[in-house]
Design an enzyme around this catalytic site. Structure first.
Site, PDB file in Angstrom:
ATOM      1  N   LYS A 105       0.854  -1.195   0.000  1.00  4.05           N
ATOM      2  CA  LYS A 105       0.000   0.000   0.000  1.00  4.05           C
ATOM      3  C   LYS A 105       0.877   1.228   0.000  1.00  4.05           C
ATOM      4  O   LYS A 105       2.016   1.189   0.476  1.00  4.05           O
ATOM      5  CB  LYS A 105      -0.874   0.012   1.256  1.00  4.05           C
ATOM      6  N   GLY A 219     -18.139   7.922  -2.382  1.00  2.00           N
ATOM      7  CA  GLY A 219     -17.085   8.040  -3.398  1.00  2.00           C
ATOM      8  C   GLY A 219     -17.290   6.931  -4.417  1.00  2.00           C
ATOM      9  O   GLY A 219     -18.418   6.480  -4.657  1.00  2.00           O
ATOM     10  N   ALA A 221     -16.578   3.625  -4.354  1.00  2.00           N
ATOM     11  CA  ALA A 221     -17.177   2.386  -3.851  1.00  2.00           C
ATOM     12  C   ALA A 221     -18.629   2.612  -3.430  1.00  2.00           C
ATOM     13  O   ALA A 221     -19.536   1.866  -3.826  1.00  2.00           O
ATOM     14  CB  ALA A 221     -16.351   1.842  -2.693  1.00  2.00           C
TER      15      ALA A 221
END
Ligand code: GLU
Length: 415
Positions: A105, A219, A221
């Site tokens: 990440k 957003g 998702a």
């Protein structure tokens, strides 16, 4: 509620799993620490002529099963501990989805909402060039995440290609279609989560047609989850909330309309025909399905006992604290844990990598069908472990995922 550290929380979750699998301390230690962590300073020329130095991180957690994979977040509250936790969850996510990748990440501390396109482009290019030594199609492959998007992925791919001296489409996923993106990547996180919700509803005997849904976060998702919950299953979206405010309508909100309103006015708040609702009230609504689709630590020991939803589908990473997990498990909420529920994004990223290698495009139907198969298999593997070990769904997902990572580590002779 005690101060929450996401990395410590991810370790608590891991500890539960290694205890259940009777793994020794050495194995826990190998799994509880990232293999590599890079910190970079990013000087960027701002539009007013000044130089501003941003701070960024890339964490590569574990690559036993393949190149590390995971998004890049641009967020003002980013911390290296959050990125470490997210990189760990990516490791378990890829293993649970049964794709041949490890976990990583990245994050940059910045507020993209206050930056111009030119500033964001310079920051995106600077970040990828600063971590170029450790990323690449066979090493570590970033993707979009919170407040990053396909346009930024395109800039990063372009910059990395310049450094490499040749096109390197496979260095990053979530790209625009014209430069090696995959059909179906845009709504993949939400779509995958809804395939898991379909399986969960089937388990508990809930008819999704007309089922009520509340969504925190609007957003990528959250908004696709609303649109697809309605179009795929006939769910009724009764409340949604974004950073700036929330709306409710018991007869059902038009999810496309709310998305359009947010695009025009910056928030769903004020969308015609709806009433306002606070974030706290949304989480505690009496709905069939609650979808946290924003950031970490929103369901805690302070509100877990007030949650009335039958299913919680965690499209966000880390929305529930370990203390809240215990409470929800006791009260019988069927929770689809984050790295199962939101595994659709990275799964279609993997499909994108495969298409890049073959320089070939799959049809959207093919992407959807393969995603459905991956999500359904991961859901049932988790449910089986849940029953076998008599644990909650999160611990069960860990048992399956960690078991697969440890098997790869053993087979490679790492232990
Ligand atoms: N950022 C997404 C996640 O948290 C997708 C990562 C990827 O596609 O590599 O799963």
């Amino acid at each position: 509620m005690s101060e929450q550290n996401p990395f410590e929380n991810s370790r608590k979750q891991l500890r539960k799993c290694t205890d259940i699998l009777c793994m020794d301390e050495g194995i826990y230690d190998m799994l509880a620490n990232p293999m590599r962590e890079m910190h970079v300073s990013l000087p960027v020329r701002m539009d007013d002529g000044s130089m501003k130095v941003f701070e960024g991180f890339r964490v590569q957690y574990n690559d036993a099963k393949g190149p590390t994979k995971g998004g890049i977040r641009f967020h003002p509250d980013e911390t290296v501990d959050t990125v470490k936790a997210l990189a760990a969850w990516m490791t378990w996510k890829c293993a649970l989805m049964d794709i041949p990748l490890g976990g990583g990440k990245g994050g940059v501390i910045c507020n993209p909402k206050e930056m111009s396109d030119g500033e964001l482009e310079r920051l995106s290019r600077k970040f990828i060039s600063s971590i170029a030594q450790i990323v690449g199609p066979d090493k570590d492959v970033p993707a979009p995440d919170v407040y990053t998007n396909p346009r930024m992925m395109a800039w990063m791919m372009d910059e990395f290609s310049k450094i490499a001296g040749r096109n390197q489409f496979g260095v990053i996923t979530g790209k625009p279609l014209s430069i090696g993106g995959s059909l179906g990547r845009g709504d993949a996180t939400a779509r995958g989560g809804l395939y898991a919700v379909r399986e969960a509803a089937d388990d508990i005997g809930l008819d999704l047609n007309g089922a009520t849904v509340a969504i925190q976060g609007y957003g990528n998702a959250g908004s696709f989850a609303a649109i697809l919950a309605k179009s795929l299953f006939g769910c009724k979206i009764v409340a949604v909330h974004d950073r700036s405010g929330g709306i409710m309508r018991l007869d059902g909100i038009d999810p496309e309309g709310a998305k359009g309103h947010k695009a025009n006015y910056g928030s769903v708040f004020g969308f015609a025909g709806t009433e306002p609702i606070s974030n706290e009230d949304l989480l505690e609504l009496d709905v069939d399905v609650l979808i946290p689709a924003a950031l970490e630590h929103v369901i805690t020991d302070m509100n877990a006992d007030k949650i009335k939803a039958k299913i919680i589908a965690e499209l966000a990473n880390g929305p529930t604290t370990p203390e809240a997990d215990e409470i929800l498990y006791k009260s019988g909420v069927h929770l689809i844990p984050d790295f199962l529920c939101n595994g659709g994004g990275v799964t279609v990223s993997y499909f994108e990598m495969v298409q890049n290698i073959y320089r070939y495009h799959w049809s959207e139907d093919r992407v959807h069908n393969r995603l459905d198969a991956k999500m359904t298999n991961a859901y049932h593997a988790t449910l089986e472990a849940c029953k076998k070990h008599d644990v909650n769904m999160r611990t069960a997902a860990y048992v399956v995922a960690v078991g697969r990572v440890v098997e790869a580590m053993r087979d490679r002779g790492w232990m």
